[in-house]
Design a protein around this motif. Structure first.
Motif, PDB file in Angstrom:
ATOM      1  N   ASP A 224      -8.948   9.259 -57.343  1.00 10.56           N
ATOM      2  CA  ASP A 224      -9.996   8.259 -56.751  1.00 10.56           C
ATOM      3  C   ASP A 224      -9.502   7.684 -55.446  1.00 10.56           C
ATOM      4  N   LEU A 225      -8.082   7.673 -55.507  1.00 11.82           N
ATOM      5  CA  LEU A 225      -7.801   7.087 -54.308  1.00 11.82           C
ATOM      6  C   LEU A 225      -7.584   7.942 -53.169  1.00 11.82           C
ATOM      7  N   THR A 226      -7.403   9.384 -53.497  1.00 10.77           N
ATOM      8  CA  THR A 226      -7.532  10.530 -52.483  1.00 10.77           C
ATOM      9  C   THR A 226      -8.777  10.424 -51.771  1.00 10.77           C
ATOM     10  N   ARG A 227      -9.865  10.148 -52.637  1.00 11.73           N
ATOM     11  CA  ARG A 227     -11.265  10.412 -51.851  1.00 11.73           C
ATOM     12  C   ARG A 227     -11.525   9.203 -50.892  1.00 11.73           C
ATOM     13  N   ALA A 228     -10.620   8.229 -50.915  1.00 18.74           N
ATOM     14  CA  ALA A 228     -10.847   6.987 -49.965  1.00 18.74           C
ATOM     15  C   ALA A 228     -10.650   7.438 -48.420  1.00 18.74           C
ATOM     16  N   HIS A 229     -11.355   6.978 -47.743  1.00 20.00           N
ATOM     17  CA  HIS A 229     -11.653   7.254 -46.236  1.00 20.00           C
ATOM     18  C   HIS A 229     -10.192   7.073 -45.515  1.00 20.00           C
ATOM     19  N   ALA A 230      -9.533   6.243 -45.678  1.00 19.91           N
ATOM     20  CA  ALA A 230      -8.361   5.869 -45.039  1.00 19.91           C
ATOM     21  C   ALA A 230      -7.361   7.015 -45.362  1.00 19.91           C
ATOM     22  N   TYR A 231      -7.271   7.536 -46.672  1.00 18.21           N
ATOM     23  CA  TYR A 231      -6.268   8.521 -47.069  1.00 18.21           C
ATOM     24  C   TYR A 231      -6.872   9.709 -46.521  1.00 18.21           C
ATOM     25  N   LYS A 232      -8.158  10.235 -46.694  1.00 20.26           N
ATOM     26  CA  LYS A 232      -8.614  11.452 -46.007  1.00 20.26           C
ATOM     27  C   LYS A 232      -8.550  11.642 -44.414  1.00 20.26           C
ATOM     28  N   ALA A 233      -8.446  10.492 -43.776  1.00 20.96           N
ATOM     29  CA  ALA A 233      -8.288  10.390 -42.421  1.00 20.96           C
ATOM     30  C   ALA A 233      -6.821  10.810 -42.043  1.00 20.96           C
ATOM     31  N   ALA A 234      -5.863  10.122 -42.693  1.00 23.71           N
ATOM     32  CA  ALA A 234      -4.628  10.387 -42.738  1.00 23.71           C
ATOM     33  C   ALA A 234      -4.061  11.714 -42.937  1.00 23.71           C
ATOM     34  N   LYS A 235      -4.721  12.496 -44.075  1.00 22.35           N
ATOM     35  CA  LYS A 235      -4.600  13.734 -44.567  1.00 22.35           C
ATOM     36  C   LYS A 235      -4.949  14.667 -43.515  1.00 22.35           C
ATOM     37  N   ASP A 236      -6.150  14.476 -42.973  1.00 21.01           N
ATOM     38  CA  ASP A 236      -6.541  15.327 -41.899  1.00 21.01           C
ATOM     39  C   ASP A 236      -5.759  15.549 -40.575  1.00 21.01           C
ATOM     40  N   GLU A 237      -4.970  14.270 -40.247  1.00 24.83           N
ATOM     41  CA  GLU A 237      -4.205  14.216 -39.372  1.00 24.83           C
ATOM     42  C   GLU A 237      -2.773  14.599 -39.525  1.00 24.83           C
ATOM     43  N   GLY A 238      -2.760  15.092 -40.766  1.00 20.57           N
ATOM     44  CA  GLY A 238      -1.292  15.253 -41.527  1.00 20.57           C
ATOM     45  C   GLY A 238      -0.199  13.886 -41.284  1.00 20.57           C
ATOM     46  N   ARG A 239      -0.796  12.939 -41.573  1.00 19.27           N
ATOM     47  CA  ARG A 239       0.047  11.749 -41.523  1.00 19.27           C
ATOM     48  C   ARG A 239       0.244  11.306 -42.791  1.00 19.27           C
ATOM     49  N   GLU A 240      -0.247  11.945 -43.869  1.00 13.30           N
ATOM     50  CA  GLU A 240      -0.426  11.244 -45.223  1.00 13.30           C
ATOM     51  C   GLU A 240       1.025  10.864 -45.825  1.00 13.30           C
ATOM     52  N   GLY A 241       2.140  11.759 -45.224  1.00 13.74           N
ATOM     53  CA  GLY A 241       3.505  11.424 -45.603  1.00 13.74           C
ATOM     54  C   GLY A 241       4.094  10.299 -45.297  1.00 13.74           C
ATOM     55  N   GLU A 242       3.224   9.636 -43.965  1.00 14.40           N
ATOM     56  CA  GLU A 242       3.891   8.224 -43.589  1.00 14.40           C
ATOM     57  C   GLU A 242       3.160   7.257 -44.338  1.00 14.40           C
ATOM     58  N   MET A 243       2.183   7.500 -44.648  1.00 12.11           N
ATOM     59  CA  MET A 243       1.008   6.280 -45.306  1.00 12.11           C
ATOM     60  C   MET A 243       1.862   5.448 -46.049  1.00 12.11           C
ATOM     61  N   ASN A 244       1.800   4.054 -45.944  1.00 15.54           N
ATOM     62  CA  ASN A 244       2.607   3.124 -46.811  1.00 15.54           C
ATOM     63  C   ASN A 244       1.617   3.160 -48.111  1.00 15.54           C
ATOM     64  N   LEU A 245       2.241   2.727 -49.060  1.00 16.66           N
ATOM     65  CA  LEU A 245       1.508   2.619 -50.472  1.00 16.66           C
ATOM     66  C   LEU A 245       0.509   1.644 -50.378  1.00 16.66           C
ATOM     67  N   GLY A 246       0.619   0.423 -49.477  1.00 13.74           N
ATOM     68  CA  GLY A 246      -0.488  -0.450 -49.494  1.00 13.74           C
ATOM     69  C   GLY A 246      -1.612   0.165 -48.847  1.00 13.74           C
ATOM     70  N   THR A 247      -1.479   1.058 -47.939  1.00 12.19           N
ATOM     71  CA  THR A 247      -2.620   1.577 -47.326  1.00 12.19           C
ATOM     72  C   THR A 247      -3.260   2.473 -48.317  1.00 12.19           C
ATOM     73  N   PHE A 248      -2.457   3.014 -49.043  1.00 13.52           N
ATOM     74  CA  PHE A 248      -2.958   4.098 -50.041  1.00 13.52           C
ATOM     75  C   PHE A 248      -3.842   3.344 -51.118  1.00 13.52           C
ATOM     76  N   SER A 249      -3.361   2.376 -51.442  1.00 10.26           N
ATOM     77  CA  SER A 249      -3.883   1.702 -52.564  1.00 10.26           C
ATOM     78  C   SER A 249      -4.797   0.451 -52.099  1.00 10.26           C
ATOM     79  N   TYR A 250      -5.236   0.429 -50.704  1.00  9.97           N
ATOM     80  CA  TYR A 250      -6.069  -0.702 -49.981  1.00  9.97           C
ATOM     81  C   TYR A 250      -7.315  -0.774 -50.993  1.00  9.97           C
ATOM     82  N   PRO A 251      -8.173   0.279 -51.425  1.00 15.43           N
ATOM     83  CA  PRO A 251      -9.175  -0.115 -52.127  1.00 15.43           C
ATOM     84  C   PRO A 251      -9.121  -0.826 -53.321  1.00 15.43           C
ATOM     85  N   VAL A 252      -7.736  -0.626 -53.998  1.00  9.72           N
ATOM     86  CA  VAL A 252      -7.760  -1.446 -55.339  1.00  9.72           C
ATOM     87  C   VAL A 252      -7.511  -2.944 -54.975  1.00  9.72           C
TER      88      VAL A 252
END
Ligand code: TYM
Length: 325
Positions: A102-130
């Motif tokens: 569910d969470l990997t389908r969120a816009h913020a995660y997808k944008a970070a992944k497309d830019e190769g930044r997913e490794g730097e994403m903090n858990l708060g941003t990943f779970s923002y929609p929750v």
């Protein structure tokens, strides 16, 4: 009475026209028919802000802006998200039901992944929609006025409520998103992207006259000269003008565009005047509130009490339903 709930991040400092037209204005109109719970999402802002003084000041300023735009404390509650720490408990409970997929389908995660930044994403941003789902579900919200960009989050909220109810019984109310047809995505002054602080393409109606003028004059146009005939349907200036001017005033500007002899500078000044006319009383009120923090603080204190009373009711039901003490 049905309840409307929405939130805004304080990250931007001052709200921009996209925030105002897409969310704040419709949210305030709902005061006529709904109990209104609106908050400043400072927990969400922690995903990006590392400056405590700025977070505090921006949160306060956004609350003052909400009041200046016309929030009536008698019709509901205006509060800081972090004044209700119960949110984080519901967020944890919901996170035990949210899947990684569910969470990997969120816009913020997808944008970070497309830019190769997913490794730097903090858990708060990943779970923002929750956390956002917790915001909505904790107050038994019926409707959530938002701009188009938040629709995915509301859909996720509905799914999480459904999942919770499937396992534990009918406890959480599934909310409806309320999106304004004409203002779902207010364009930026670059004429390319939606208006957003992150694109730097915004107009802040509560900014000082000087800043406001600079922002309006920066609306991007093509290079047609004063005498050239212009197509009003392609002009960002006309698009913004339509938000504030009467149909007759818009028709007048459109015919001047088509006739030629009317420059983009003229049109921008006409737009600036309209924005100033519309927001002047609110700007005066905003300036007064910024000089009188006690008034804003007392509204936030009252808002906290109302919101907490509701939050406790729902959280108690949730805890019982899922077997917590
Ligand atoms: P935020 O702070 O990015 O934006 C606040 C509201 O403004 C709307 N908006 C726009 N609408 C139309 N055109 C635009 N260009 C535009 N830019 C922004 C947004 O759609 C939003 O409604 N996650 C939320 C804050 C939040 C929240 C919530 C909202 C936290 N918890 C619970 C609703 C319910 C956010 O970042 O909004």
């Amino acid at each position: 009475m049905k309840r409307s709930l929405s939130g805004i991040k304080p990250t931007s400092g001052l709200p921009h026209l996209g925030n105002y037209l897409g969310m704040i204005k419709p949210a305030l109109e709902l005061q006529k028919s709904h109990e209104t719970f609106y908050f400043i999402a400072d927990y969400h802002a922690l995903t990006t802000i590392r400056d405590p003084k700025k977070l505090k000041a921006d949160t306060f300023q956004m609350a003052a802006a909400f009041l200046a735009f016309g929030f009536d404390p008698a019709k509901g509650a205006l509060f800081r998200q972090s004044d209700i720490p119960e949110i984080t408990e519901l967020s944890w409970i919901l996170s035990c039901l949210a899947s990684y997929g569910d969470l990997t389908r969120a816009h913020a995660y997808k944008a970070a992944k497309d830019e190769g930044r997913e490794g730097e994403m903090n858990l708060g941003t990943f779970s923002y929609p929750v956390l956002m789902s917790a915001d909505i579900l904790l107050y038994d919200s019926d409707v959530v006025p938002v701009g188009q960009d938040q629709l995915q989050h509301i859909e996720m909220t509905r799914q999480l409520a459904q999942r919770f109810n499937h396992y534990y019984g009918e406890v959480l109310k599934k909310p409806e998103a309320l999106v304004q047809k004409d203002m779902a995505t207010v364009p930026g002054i670059d004429g390319v992207n939606k208006m957003s602080k992150s694109y730097g393409n915004f107009i802040e109606p509560l900014a000082s006259e000087k800043t406001l003028k600079t922002q309006v004059m920066a609306i991007v146009t093509d290079s047609l000269g004063l005498d050239d005939k212009k197509n009003p349907d392609e002009s960002a200036i006309v698009k913004f003008y339509k938000f504030f001017a009467s149909p007759a005033e818009v028709a007048d500007m459109e015919s001047k565009f088509r006739a030629g002899g009317y420059g983009y500078g003229h049109a921008k000044i006409a737009l600036l005047d309209k924005i100033k006319e519309h927001f002047d009383p609110m700007r005066k009120r905003f300036d007064a509130l910024m000089k009188n923090p006690d008034e804003v603080e007392s509204v936030l204190k009252e808002g906290k009490q109302k919101a907490q009373a509701q939050a406790t009711l729902v959280l108690d039901k949730v805890r019982k339903a899922c077997g917590l003490s």
